[in-house]
Scaffold this motif. Structure first.
Motif: not given
Length: 378
Positions: A138-143
């Motif tokens: 999810t962190a990767g998706a948001i970034r």
DNA sequence: AACGCGGGGGG
DNA sequence: CCCCCAGCGTT
């Protein structure tokens, strides 16, 4: 080749640069023609909206999320509004989506963004992952999606595409398999157009490289997909090793006072339906009157039973028998023993209800004659 | 009726 | 570390 190298390479294969390039080019070209570009959270693209959508999408498919997303954004348009919101109201907006810890984490995380990041969602992976409810993917998706910066993702769609294309054996939940998949995602994800690539991989998995009957004819990776070449796409990814689910039984009491209101109690914050409102539950082996006297401190009269229904979780089945019960003396202590309310069916409020409780209440909010009496025992 | 989904938390 | 937990839609 040295043994050490051979082992390392077997565990974490390296993709040659040109192959990675070819892979991402094909995916990006497919995105131009077939990717989704007008989902509600893509329209005005701001980090807050991307964040909310990614949390909602964690265990839930796009079509289900859309309605919830729009209502949520309507009520909580930005981080300060969400932070200030009543937790019960946030839960209400989540009611029906499932995995309610997501909503509680989201509310907590909003507070942390206010205090630790001055109300601005951070764009680095470590800060994002430090927020409750945001893991590596999810962190990767948001970034990538919100800030357009490089970060690999690995959601269920990407796992399926990669496991098939590179014939990765084993269940993706297994730690070693997951490591391999992350390594592949890191290497294949391009540093330019990362947002488009990540969105494309998710769309590809959701619309083309689907679990059941993949549409390989329309896949941009037909020529290089190794599972397809081996003629057995459906073998990947390997399914989770399964176990037999236990069955539990409970009775849900529909306690009505003389005014016809129904007693609801709030579940503890963790565990099943954590934080949601539910009906009191009496174990099937306990005499109902005794239980109500001891636990609720009131005298009751059993009126009727509704059709039993099975509610299934990932780790057990719950057989629920709803029982209509009249409270003879609504005792004083009843409302003090925990968070409880008398709920007016005629005027439902903004309260997160457990899914089977919603269904039961909807059922009794109609004449008895409409009740389905047939029904098999679960 | 079985399956799968991302992250958190506990053993 | 690995395993368990959670609730719904889809198949």
């Amino acid at each position: 080749m040295a043994d050490r190298e051979r082992r390392a390479q077997t565990a974490l294969p390296t993709i040659p640069l040109e192959e990675a390039e070819r892979f991402s080019q094909r995916v990006l070209a497919w995105f131009d023609r077939h990717g989704r570009k007008d989902l509600p959270w893509q329209q005005p693209r701001d980090p807050y909206r991307i964040w909310i959508s990614e949390i909602m999408l964690q265990q839930t498919q796009v079509n289900t999320v859309i309605g919830y997303f729009e209502r949520f954004i309507q009520s909580f348009p930005d981080i300060p509004t969400l932070t200030a919101a009543d937790p019960d109201k946030v839960m209400h907006h989540w009611s029906g989506l499932g995995y309610y810890a997501r909503a509680r984490n989201l509310h907590r995380a909003a507070g942390e963004v206010m205090t630790r990041h001055q109300g601005v969602l951070p764009d680095d992976l470590d800060s994002l992952q430090a927020l409750p409810g945001i893991g590596r993917s999810t962190a990767g998706a948001i970034r990538s999606l919100a800030f357009g910066q490089y970060a690999p993702i690995l959601d269920g769609n990407v796992k399926r595409v990669l496991a098939r294309h590179f014939v990765i054996p084993g269940w993706p939940g297994n730690n070693g398999v997951q490591k391999q998949l992350w390594r592949l995602s890191e290497q294949l994800t391009p540093h330019r157009q990362t947002a488009q690539y990540n969105q494309a991989m998710m769309d590809l998995g959701a619309t083309c490289c689907v679990r059941g009957k993949p549409l390989c004819d329309s896949c941009p990776l037909v020529q290089s997909c190794q599972a397809l070449a081996e003629g057995d796409v459906s073998r990947y990814p390997a399914p989770k090793p399964k176990k037999v689910l236990p069955v539990r039984a409970t009775r849900m009491l529909i306690l009505t006072d003389p005014a016809g209101d129904i007693l609801l109690e709030q579940r503890p914050p963790s565990g099943i339906w954590g934080g949601l409102w539910s009906l009191p539950e009496c174990p099937p082996e306990q005499p109902l009157k005794d239980w109500c006297r001891q636990v609720l401190g009131c005298d009751v009269e059993e009126r009727d039973q509704l059709r039993p229904r099975r509610h299934s979780f990932s780790h057990f089945h719950l057989d629920i028998t709803p029982v209509l019960v009249a409270v003879k003396n609504p005792a004083k202590g009843l409302m003090d023993a925990g968070p409880r309310v008398w709920y007016k069916l005629s005027q439902p409020d903004d309260r997160g209800l457990a899914a089977p409780v919603s269904r039961i209440l909807r059922e009794i909010d109609r004449p008895i004659s409409e009740h389905q009496s047939g029904g098999e025992a679960p």
